[in-house]
Design a protein around this motif. Structure first.
Motif, mmCIF file in Angstrom:
data_model
loop_
_atom_site.group_PDB
_atom_site.id
_atom_site.type_symbol
_atom_site.label_atom_id
_atom_site.label_comp_id
_atom_site.label_asym_id
_atom_site.label_seq_id
_atom_site.Cartn_x
_atom_site.Cartn_y
_atom_site.Cartn_z
ATOM 1 N N GLN A 219 53.132 32.387 41.360
ATOM 2 C CA GLN A 219 54.456 31.788 41.196
ATOM 3 C C GLN A 219 55.132 31.484 42.533
ATOM 4 N N GLY A 220 54.432 31.750 43.634
ATOM 5 C CA GLY A 220 54.948 31.411 44.954
ATOM 6 C C GLY A 220 56.095 32.279 45.424
ATOM 7 N N ARG A 221 56.132 33.536 44.987
ATOM 8 C CA ARG A 221 57.255 34.409 45.338
ATOM 9 C C ARG A 221 57.048 35.146 46.661
ATOM 10 N N LEU A 222 55.864 35.058 47.245
ATOM 11 C CA LEU A 222 55.558 35.804 48.462
ATOM 12 C C LEU A 222 55.170 34.866 49.598
ATOM 13 N N PRO A 223 55.463 35.263 50.844
ATOM 14 C CA PRO A 223 55.003 34.465 51.988
ATOM 15 C C PRO A 223 53.480 34.308 51.933
ATOM 16 N N GLY A 224 53.004 33.115 52.186
ATOM 17 C CA GLY A 224 51.565 32.861 52.162
ATOM 18 C C GLY A 224 51.034 32.464 50.801
ATOM 19 N N SER A 225 51.916 32.402 49.789
ATOM 20 C CA SER A 225 51.469 32.042 48.440
ATOM 21 C C SER A 225 50.952 30.611 48.367
ATOM 22 N N ASP A 226 51.413 29.759 49.286
ATOM 23 C CA ASP A 226 50.978 28.365 49.264
ATOM 24 C C ASP A 226 49.649 28.160 49.972
ATOM 25 N N ASP A 227 49.100 29.228 50.564
ATOM 26 C CA ASP A 227 47.794 29.140 51.205
ATOM 27 C C ASP A 227 46.718 28.954 50.145
ATOM 28 N N CYS A 228 45.835 27.987 50.355
ATOM 29 C CA CYS A 228 44.816 27.655 49.348
ATOM 30 C C CYS A 228 43.917 28.847 49.026
ATOM 31 N N LYS A 229 43.532 29.608 50.069
ATOM 32 C CA LYS A 229 42.636 30.744 49.849
ATOM 33 C C LYS A 229 43.314 31.824 49.011
ATOM 34 N N SER A 230 44.575 32.111 49.318
ATOM 35 C CA SER A 230 45.294 33.139 48.562
ATOM 36 C C SER A 230 45.476 32.719 47.110
ATOM 37 N N LYS A 231 45.824 31.449 46.906
ATOM 38 C CA LYS A 231 46.035 30.963 45.539
ATOM 39 C C LYS A 231 44.729 30.993 44.749
ATOM 40 N N LYS A 232 43.628 30.581 45.383
ATOM 41 C CA LYS A 232 42.334 30.588 44.702
ATOM 42 C C LYS A 232 41.913 32.013 44.353
ATOM 43 N N ARG A 233 42.158 32.938 45.296
ATOM 44 C CA ARG A 233 41.781 34.332 45.035
ATOM 45 C C ARG A 233 42.613 34.916 43.901
ATOM 46 N N ALA A 234 43.904 34.595 43.872
ATOM 47 C CA ALA A 234 44.764 35.071 42.797
ATOM 48 C C ALA A 234 44.276 34.558 41.447
ATOM 49 N N GLU A 235 43.859 33.297 41.406
ATOM 50 C CA GLU A 235 43.338 32.724 40.161
ATOM 51 C C GLU A 235 42.056 33.423 39.728
ATOM 52 N N GLU A 236 41.194 33.749 40.705
ATOM 53 C CA GLU A 236 39.953 34.469 40.388
ATOM 54 C C GLU A 236 40.245 35.871 39.865
ATOM 55 N N LEU A 237 41.268 36.519 40.442
ATOM 56 C CA LEU A 237 41.641 37.855 39.981
ATOM 57 C C LEU A 237 42.187 37.826 38.555
ATOM 58 N N ILE A 238 42.920 36.769 38.210
ATOM 59 C CA ILE A 238 43.428 36.637 36.844
ATOM 60 C C ILE A 238 42.268 36.515 35.865
ATOM 61 N N ILE A 239 41.235 35.749 36.248
ATOM 62 C CA ILE A 239 40.037 35.617 35.394
ATOM 63 C C ILE A 239 39.355 36.966 35.224
ATOM 64 N N GLU A 240 39.218 37.711 36.350
ATOM 65 C CA GLU A 240 38.619 39.052 36.284
ATOM 66 C C GLU A 240 39.461 39.983 35.430
ATOM 67 N N LEU A 241 40.760 39.858 35.568
ATOM 68 C CA LEU A 241 41.687 40.700 34.823
ATOM 69 C C LEU A 241 41.527 40.482 33.315
ATOM 70 N N ARG A 242 41.444 39.237 32.908
ATOM 71 C CA ARG A 242 41.369 38.919 31.482
ATOM 72 C C ARG A 242 40.049 39.338 30.858
ATOM 73 N N SER A 243 39.021 39.530 31.709
ATOM 74 C CA SER A 243 37.721 39.951 31.192
ATOM 75 C C SER A 243 37.530 41.461 31.291
ATOM 76 N N SER A 244 38.571 42.179 31.727
ATOM 77 C CA SER A 244 38.421 43.627 31.975
ATOM 78 C C SER A 244 39.550 44.437 31.355
ATOM 79 N N TRP A 245 39.991 44.070 30.178
ATOM 80 C CA TRP A 245 41.146 44.768 29.615
ATOM 81 C C TRP A 245 40.853 46.214 29.275
ATOM 82 N N GLU A 246 39.594 46.557 29.048
ATOM 83 C CA GLU A 246 39.258 47.941 28.720
ATOM 84 C C GLU A 246 38.755 48.645 29.973
ATOM 85 N N PRO A 247 39.468 49.663 30.479
ATOM 86 C CA PRO A 247 39.008 50.386 31.674
ATOM 87 C C PRO A 247 37.796 51.241 31.350
ATOM 88 N N SER A 248 36.938 51.408 32.334
ATOM 89 C CA SER A 248 35.782 52.299 32.178
ATOM 90 C C SER A 248 35.847 53.372 33.239
#
Length: 295
Positions: A219-248
């Motif tokens: 949502q661009g609330r932090l310094p550096g949020s507009d950096d392409c690498k940070s945004k891409k990594r955040a998107e990848e983490l969201i994908i990982e997050l949605r596939s890992s709802w059950e902790p092991s």
């Protein structure tokens, strides 16, 4: 005579342009020849030999040692570079020690020496506690890509904590990494550290908290949020997050916290204030934690 003077002036200008383009210092000393081999001839092996000669000759030792270590790292000779820095940093000025520590941290990271990296980062944090960072000044002048800029003690503390958090992550100690990243974000927040914090929370199965942290980046609330690498990594983490709802059990950190260090960080945060003396006021009343930041 006038023509000769013009030719001389033109020659000097050409030399100036040459030195500016290649970022090579003037002169014919071992250090200058080493920089020429490194930057112009693109011969790192020859540059290392000449950097050694510069160190032995006492020619710009501060820069020669640091530059040699960087070239060695590029040639996958990081172990050798570590030994060189440790052996010869005593020949360098007091002002160079901080930058040599930063070189060592990068070399330890390159070699996978996580414990050594953690120990050095804690010692650097302790130097801040003792008011020794930046020679007791609130800011220092740093250089990146040829540009100078000012770095505050708070920014440096946040940077060191970010590096420390990453080192703990390499040990899969996600609880300790989370604590360190939380403190770093409280001091000087940015998108990169937020992504790392989000990953720490995912690894502990705390998905709602992780989602909230990562959304701050998207949502661009932090310094550096507009950096392409940070945004891409955040998107990848969201994908990982949605596939890992059950902790092991494998995802949960069972290493535990470095309690003394955490308490020292808590006290550090509580006492933060404006610069008033060489012994920084953020640490003035935490003498009982003197050894804990370096444990």
């Amino acid at each position: 005579m006038e023509g000769s003077s013009k030719r001389s002036s033109k020659g000097n200008k050409e030399k100036d342009v040459y030195h500016i383009i290649h970022k090579v210092p003037y002169g014919d000393t071992p250090y200058v020849r080493a920089k020429h081999a490194q930057l112009v001839e693109k011969d790192p092996e020859a540059a290392i030999v000449l950097f050694w000669k510069a160190i032995n000759a006492g020619d710009r030792v501060d820069s020669a040692l640091k530059d040699m270590a960087v070239v060695m790292k590029q040639l996958d000779r990081a172990e050798e570079a570590i030994e060189a820095v440790k052996s010869f940093r005593r020949l360098c000025s007091k002002q160079a020690q901080e930058s040599l520590d930063n070189v060592l941290i990068d070399l330890y990271k390159k070699c996978g020496k996580i414990e050594e990296q953690i120990d050095l980062l804690k010692r650097k944090l302790r130097s801040i506690y003792q008011g020794e960072a930046f020679n007791g000044k609130p800011t220092k002048t740093a250089r990146s890509h040829g540009k100078k800029f000012q770095v505050s003690v708070k920014q440096e503390t946040s940077r060191l904590l970010g590096n420390l958090g990453w080192a703990y992550m390499q040990k899969s100690n996600f609880m300790m990494a989370e604590v360190v990243y939380q403190k770093a974000q409280m001091i000087d927040a940015d998108a990169n550290k937020a992504c790392n914090l989000g990953l720490c929370l995912i690894k502990q199965g705390r998905f709602d908290e992780a989602y909230s942290v990562i959304q701050d980046v998207l949502q661009g609330r932090l310094p550096g949020s507009d950096d392409c690498k940070s945004k891409k990594r955040a998107e990848e983490l969201i994908i990982e997050l949605r596939s890992s709802w059950e902790p092991s059990l494998e995802s949960l950190d069972l290493v535990g916290l470095d309690n003394d260090f955490v308490e020292g960080l808590e006290q550090l945060m509580n006492e933060w204030g404006p610069f008033r003396s060489k012994r920084l006021p953020i640490f003035e009343e935490i003498s009982s934690f003197r050894d804990q930041l370096a444990c």
